[in-house]
Design a protein around this motif. Structure first.
Motif, PDB file in Angstrom:
ATOM      1  N   SER A 183      78.057  51.004  96.462  1.00  0.00           N
ATOM      2  CA  SER A 183      78.732  49.718  96.367  1.00  0.00           C
ATOM      3  C   SER A 183      79.878  49.685  97.375  1.00  0.00           C
ATOM      4  N   ASP A 184      80.424  48.507  97.613  1.00  0.00           N
ATOM      5  CA  ASP A 184      81.513  48.363  98.574  1.00  0.00           C
ATOM      6  C   ASP A 184      82.885  48.624  97.953  1.00  0.00           C
ATOM      7  N   GLY A 185      83.072  48.139  96.698  1.00  0.00           N
ATOM      8  CA  GLY A 185      84.410  48.189  96.123  1.00  0.00           C
ATOM      9  C   GLY A 185      84.521  48.818  94.761  1.00  0.00           C
ATOM     10  N   VAL A 186      83.407  49.316  94.197  1.00  0.00           N
ATOM     11  CA  VAL A 186      83.432  49.977  92.893  1.00  0.00           C
ATOM     12  C   VAL A 186      82.661  51.279  92.992  1.00  0.00           C
ATOM     13  N   ARG A 187      82.912  52.192  92.063  1.00  0.00           N
ATOM     14  CA  ARG A 187      82.249  53.494  92.119  1.00  0.00           C
ATOM     15  C   ARG A 187      80.772  53.457  91.700  1.00  0.00           C
ATOM     16  N   PRO A 188      80.401  52.739  90.623  1.00  0.00           N
ATOM     17  CA  PRO A 188      78.980  52.730  90.260  1.00  0.00           C
ATOM     18  C   PRO A 188      78.128  52.143  91.382  1.00  0.00           C
ATOM     19  N   PRO A 189      76.931  52.689  91.589  1.00  0.00           N
ATOM     20  CA  PRO A 189      76.067  52.195  92.665  1.00  0.00           C
ATOM     21  C   PRO A 189      75.339  50.921  92.270  1.00  0.00           C
ATOM     22  N   ARG A 190      74.857  50.224  93.293  1.00  0.00           N
ATOM     23  CA  ARG A 190      73.986  49.081  93.088  1.00  0.00           C
ATOM     24  C   ARG A 190      72.546  49.563  92.958  1.00  0.00           C
ATOM     25  N   VAL A 191      71.677  48.722  92.389  1.00  0.00           N
ATOM     26  CA  VAL A 191      70.242  49.007  92.360  1.00  0.00           C
ATOM     27  C   VAL A 191      69.640  48.379  93.611  1.00  0.00           C
ATOM     28  N   ALA A 192      69.176  49.218  94.532  1.00  0.00           N
ATOM     29  CA  ALA A 192      68.747  48.742  95.847  1.00  0.00           C
ATOM     30  C   ALA A 192      67.655  47.681  95.757  1.00  0.00           C
ATOM     31  N   GLU A 193      66.765  47.819  94.788  1.00  0.00           N
ATOM     32  CA  GLU A 193      65.626  46.905  94.702  1.00  0.00           C
ATOM     33  C   GLU A 193      65.961  45.553  94.085  1.00  0.00           C
ATOM     34  N   CYS A 194      67.099  45.418  93.425  1.00  0.00           N
ATOM     35  CA  CYS A 194      67.430  44.162  92.754  1.00  0.00           C
ATOM     36  C   CYS A 194      67.895  43.116  93.772  1.00  0.00           C
ATOM     37  N   PRO A 195      67.346  41.897  93.730  1.00  0.00           N
ATOM     38  CA  PRO A 195      67.676  40.876  94.720  1.00  0.00           C
ATOM     39  C   PRO A 195      69.118  40.378  94.665  1.00  0.00           C
ATOM     40  N   LEU A 196      69.738  40.390  93.478  1.00  0.00           N
ATOM     41  CA  LEU A 196      71.130  39.983  93.339  1.00  0.00           C
ATOM     42  C   LEU A 196      71.912  41.108  92.667  1.00  0.00           C
ATOM     43  N   GLN A 197      73.098  41.390  93.213  1.00  0.00           N
ATOM     44  CA  GLN A 197      73.933  42.472  92.692  1.00  0.00           C
ATOM     45  C   GLN A 197      75.375  41.985  92.666  1.00  0.00           C
ATOM     46  N   PHE A 198      76.020  42.093  91.506  1.00  0.00           N
ATOM     47  CA  PHE A 198      77.407  41.654  91.348  1.00  0.00           C
ATOM     48  C   PHE A 198      78.294  42.869  91.092  1.00  0.00           C
ATOM     49  N   GLU A 199      79.134  43.210  92.040  1.00  0.00           N
ATOM     50  CA  GLU A 199      80.153  44.218  91.768  1.00  0.00           C
ATOM     51  C   GLU A 199      81.230  43.566  90.900  1.00  0.00           C
ATOM     52  N   ALA A 200      81.714  44.298  89.920  1.00  0.00           N
ATOM     53  CA  ALA A 200      82.643  43.679  88.969  1.00  0.00           C
ATOM     54  C   ALA A 200      83.569  44.721  88.351  1.00  0.00           C
ATOM     55  N   ARG A 201      84.566  44.200  87.648  1.00  0.00           N
ATOM     56  CA  ARG A 201      85.507  45.051  86.924  1.00  0.00           C
ATOM     57  C   ARG A 201      85.749  44.448  85.545  1.00  0.00           C
ATOM     58  N   ALA A 202      85.551  45.243  84.507  1.00  0.00           N
ATOM     59  CA  ALA A 202      85.768  44.780  83.135  1.00  0.00           C
ATOM     60  C   ALA A 202      87.262  44.607  82.886  1.00  0.00           C
ATOM     61  N   GLN A 203      87.665  43.401  82.535  1.00  0.00           N
ATOM     62  CA  GLN A 203      89.075  43.118  82.265  1.00  0.00           C
ATOM     63  C   GLN A 203      89.388  43.153  80.774  1.00  0.00           C
ATOM     64  N   ARG A 204      88.385  42.948  79.950  1.00  0.00           N
ATOM     65  CA  ARG A 204      88.594  42.978  78.504  1.00  0.00           C
ATOM     66  C   ARG A 204      87.339  43.526  77.839  1.00  0.00           C
ATOM     67  N   VAL A 205      87.511  44.509  76.974  1.00  0.00           N
ATOM     68  CA  VAL A 205      86.402  45.106  76.217  1.00  0.00           C
ATOM     69  C   VAL A 205      86.821  45.111  74.751  1.00  0.00           C
ATOM     70  N   ARG A 206      86.084  44.412  73.900  1.00  0.00           N
ATOM     71  CA  ARG A 206      86.497  44.292  72.498  1.00  0.00           C
ATOM     72  C   ARG A 206      85.271  44.199  71.588  1.00  0.00           C
ATOM     73  N   GLN A 207      85.476  44.492  70.311  1.00  0.00           N
ATOM     74  CA  GLN A 207      84.416  44.377  69.319  1.00  0.00           C
ATOM     75  C   GLN A 207      84.100  42.908  69.038  1.00  0.00           C
ATOM     76  N   ASP A 208      82.845  42.647  68.672  1.00  0.00           N
ATOM     77  CA  ASP A 208      82.500  41.301  68.216  1.00  0.00           C
ATOM     78  C   ASP A 208      82.821  41.181  66.727  1.00  0.00           C
TER      79      ASP A 208
END
Length: 221
Positions: free
Chosen positions: A119-144
Motif C-alpha cells: 500500500s502507499d500509506g498504510v502497513r496492511p497490503p492491498r489485494v492485487a487482483e481486486c479492481p478497487l482498493q481503499f486504503e483507510a484508517r479506523a477512527q472509531r471501533v465500538r461494540q454494537d
C-alpha cells in the motif's frame, strides 16, 4: 403504471444479508504479519466506510489496536477466492463462537490464491487482483447494541482503481464498467443491466447495450 398491492407474509429468516457488496479486509496482526478476511456488512458515508465485524474475529481485534486497513473490493468472477477464505480464521485457538468447520490459517492470501501488493500509506497490503482498493484508517471501533459485533468507522485516505473502471479524463468510477460482488442471503451475485441513474450522477449514462462489468467479467471468464 402502479404495481398491485402485495399480500405480505411474516417470516423469521436466519440472516438479513439482503444484498450488500463483499469486501476483503487486510489488517495487521500483532506479530507484524497480515490478516485477510471477507465481510459483507459495509456501507459508505462520503469518505467514511462503516464496517460490521464479528467481535471474536481477528480483523476486529487487529483494528482495535492497529487501525490501518485496506478495504479491497472483488469483482463477481472472484467469488471462489472469497469463498476459500470463508471457513478460515486468523485467531488461534479458533473461538468457540465460530461456525463448525472453521479452522485457523495464518496465510490467508496464499489460501485464497491472492497476491498482496504494498500500500502507499498504510502497513496492511492491498489485494492485487481486486479492481478497487481503499486504503483507510479506523477512527472509531465500538461494540454494537447486541454486544456480538464490532462497528468500525474507517476514513478512506487513498483509492486505487483498475484503469478500465475509470471514466477517461476524470476521477470517476464508471458504473457501467464496475460490478461489485454481491452477497445476497448467503449467495453470490453480480449486478444486472443498469435501470437508471440518480439525478446527482456525474458520469454519463451508458449506451443501452452496454453490459455492466463487461471488461472485468470477460477477464474472469
Amino acid at each position: 403504471m402502479t404495481d398491485p398491492a402485495i399480500d405480505h407474509v411474516t417470516i423469521e429468516p436466519s440472516v438479513l444479508y439482503f444484498g450488500t457488496p463483499v469486501a476483503l479486509l487486510s489488517t495487521e496482526n500483532p506479530d507484524g504479519s497480515f490478516n485477510l478476511a471477507p465481510m459483507s456488512s459495509a456501507w459508505a458515508l462520503d469518505k467514511v466506510i462503516v464496517l460490521g465485524l464479528g467481535e471474536e474475529g481477528q480483523s476486529a481485534r487487529n483494528l482495535a489496536e492497529r487501525p490501518e486497513l485496506v478495504i479491497n473490493l472483488p469483482a463477481p468472477h472472484q467469488w471462489e477466492a472469497v469463498e476459500r477464505l470463508a471457513p478460515l480464521t486468523g485467531r488461534h485457538p479458533v473461538p468457540a463462537t465460530k461456525h463448525a468447520g472453521c479452522r485457523f490459517e495464518p496465510d490467508k492470501f496464499g489460501a485464497a490464491g491472492l497476491r498482496p501488493e504494498p500500500s502507499d500509506g498504510v502497513r496492511p497490503p492491498r489485494v492485487a487482483e481486486c479492481p478497487l482498493q481503499f486504503e483507510a484508517r479506523a477512527q472509531r471501533v465500538r461494540q454494537d447494541v447486541s454486544a456480538s459485533f464490532v462497528i468500525v468507522e474507517a476514513v478512506v485516505t487513498r483509492v486505487h482503481a483498475d484503469p478500465r473502471l475509470v471514466v477517461p479524463g476524470t476521477q470517476h468510477v464508471d458504473p457501467a464498467a464496475w460490478s461489485p460482488l454481491i452477497y445476497n442471503f448467503r449467495h453470490y451475485f453480480g449486478l444486472g443491466p443498469q435501470l437508471g441513474h440518480s439525478y446527482r450522477s456525474q458520469t454519463p449514462a451508458p449506451a443501452p447495450d452496454t453490459a455492466l462489468g463487461t471488461a472485468l467479467n470477460a477477464a474472469g471468464s
